[in-house]
Design an enzyme around this catalytic site. Structure first.
Site, PDB file in Angstrom:
ATOM      1  N   GLU A  40       1.047  -1.295   0.188  1.00 43.95           N
ATOM      2  CA  GLU A  40       0.007   0.049  -0.037  1.00 43.95           C
ATOM      3  C   GLU A  40       0.613   1.235   0.057  1.00 43.95           C
ATOM      4  O   GLU A  40       2.214   1.276   0.393  1.00 43.95           O
ATOM      5  CB  GLU A  40      -0.906   0.085   1.362  1.00 43.95           C
ATOM      6  CG  GLU A  40      -1.971  -1.356   1.006  1.00 43.95           C
ATOM      7  CD  GLU A  40      -2.906  -1.469   2.205  1.00 43.95           C
ATOM      8  OE1 GLU A  40      -2.847  -0.720   3.179  1.00 43.95           O
ATOM      9  OE2 GLU A  40      -3.812  -2.169   1.894  1.00 43.95           O
ATOM     10  N   GLU A  51      -1.769 -10.191  -6.348  1.00 41.32           N
ATOM     11  CA  GLU A  51      -1.446 -10.631  -7.495  1.00 41.32           C
ATOM     12  C   GLU A  51      -0.528 -10.029  -8.606  1.00 41.32           C
ATOM     13  O   GLU A  51       0.312 -10.335  -9.236  1.00 41.32           O
ATOM     14  CB  GLU A  51      -3.042 -10.782  -8.051  1.00 41.32           C
ATOM     15  CG  GLU A  51      -3.864 -11.571  -7.068  1.00 41.32           C
ATOM     16  CD  GLU A  51      -4.688 -10.658  -6.247  1.00 41.32           C
ATOM     17  OE1 GLU A  51      -3.994 -10.055  -5.508  1.00 41.32           O
ATOM     18  OE2 GLU A  51      -5.675 -11.211  -6.001  1.00 41.32           O
ATOM     19  N   CYS A  82      -9.610  -8.814  -7.108  1.00 45.23           N
ATOM     20  CA  CYS A  82     -10.482  -7.530  -7.371  1.00 45.23           C
ATOM     21  C   CYS A  82     -10.266  -7.636  -9.109  1.00 45.23           C
ATOM     22  O   CYS A  82      -9.737  -8.614  -9.647  1.00 45.23           O
ATOM     23  CB  CYS A  82      -9.680  -6.367  -7.024  1.00 45.23           C
ATOM     24  SG  CYS A  82      -8.259  -5.707  -7.849  1.00 45.23           S
ATOM     25  N   CYS A  85      -7.082  -7.085 -11.023  1.00 46.58           N
ATOM     26  CA  CYS A  85      -6.389  -8.332 -10.922  1.00 46.58           C
ATOM     27  C   CYS A  85      -6.954  -9.471 -11.869  1.00 46.58           C
ATOM     28  O   CYS A  85      -6.246 -10.215 -12.320  1.00 46.58           O
ATOM     29  CB  CYS A  85      -5.983  -8.908  -9.488  1.00 46.58           C
ATOM     30  SG  CYS A  85      -4.975  -7.640  -8.744  1.00 46.58           S
TER      31      CYS A  85
HETATM   32  N1  THU Z   1      -6.048  -6.778  -2.396  1.00 49.32           N
HETATM   33  C1  THU Z   1      -5.183  -7.596  -2.738  1.00 49.32           C
HETATM   34  O1  THU Z   1      -3.843  -7.359  -2.633  1.00 49.32           O
HETATM   35  N2  THU Z   1      -5.586  -8.647  -3.536  1.00 49.32           N
HETATM   36  C2  THU Z   1      -6.928  -8.854  -3.781  1.00 49.32           C
HETATM   37  O2  THU Z   1      -7.454  -9.900  -4.338  1.00 49.32           O
HETATM   38  C3  THU Z   1      -7.992  -8.075  -2.880  1.00 49.32           C
HETATM   39  C4  THU Z   1      -7.478  -6.768  -2.546  1.00 49.32           C
HETATM   40  C5  THU Z   1      -5.319  -5.441  -1.398  1.00 49.32           C
HETATM   41  C6  THU Z   1      -5.313  -4.355  -1.929  1.00 49.32           C
HETATM   42  C7  THU Z   1      -5.242  -3.511  -0.688  1.00 49.32           C
HETATM   43  O3  THU Z   1      -4.079  -3.253  -0.175  1.00 49.32           O
HETATM   44  C8  THU Z   1      -6.106  -4.224   0.327  1.00 49.32           C
HETATM   45  O4  THU Z   1      -5.946  -5.619  -0.101  1.00 49.32           O
HETATM   46  C9  THU Z   1      -7.490  -3.902   0.664  1.00 49.32           C
HETATM   47  O5  THU Z   1      -8.363  -3.715  -0.503  1.00 49.32           O
END
Ligand code: THU
Length: 129
Positions: A40, A51, A82, A85
């Protein structure tokens, strides 16, 4: 085969804003395993998903085809990638490639890339360009 590397890399996620750590592991068609975690940023849209990190590691290592991918998070239900991804995975995976969604409590759900992203945008859609 992918559960342990994804579980391990998840612990290295940098998620001070959402506090939602995600790990992803890819088995490339070469057999090599590549991992990634979410990273983040204080400028929230600049954060990257687990991913995306695993795909970047795969490409950096010289692999270009996903044979299998697993994603894990401490979520109440197996964590789904998401939308962005899903498109990123589809770039490097055939429609029948299995995507295993996991929770840290041991729940799992396996889907295919095609099930996760029906109506995927592909290079064929740019045929007239
Ligand atoms: N996130 C992922 O890394 N992969 C996913 O499949 C869902 C969401 C992360 C993005 C963000 O850092 C946190 O999860 C909350 O959305």
């Amino acid at each position: 085969m992918l559960l342990k590397p994804a579980t391990d890399v998840r612990l290295r996620a940098y998620a001070p804003y959402s506090r939602f750590k995600v790990g992803a592991a890819i088995r490339a068609t070469s057999g090599a395993i590549h991992v990634g975690c979410n990273v983040e940023n204080v400028a929230y849209p600049e954060g990257t998903c687990a991913e995306a990190g695993a795909i970047a590691a795969m490409i950096a290592a010289g692999d270009t085809a996903i044979a299998e991918i697993l994603v894990i998070a401490d979520s109440p239900a197996p964590v789904p990638p998401c939308g962005g991804c899903r498109q990123k995975i589809a770039e490097f995976a055939a429609p029948d490639v299995k995507v295993t969604l996991c929770t840290t409590d041991g729940a799992q759900k396996t889907m295919t890339v095609a099930e996760l992203l029906p109506g995927v945008f592909t290079a064929a859609h740019m045929a007239k360009a």
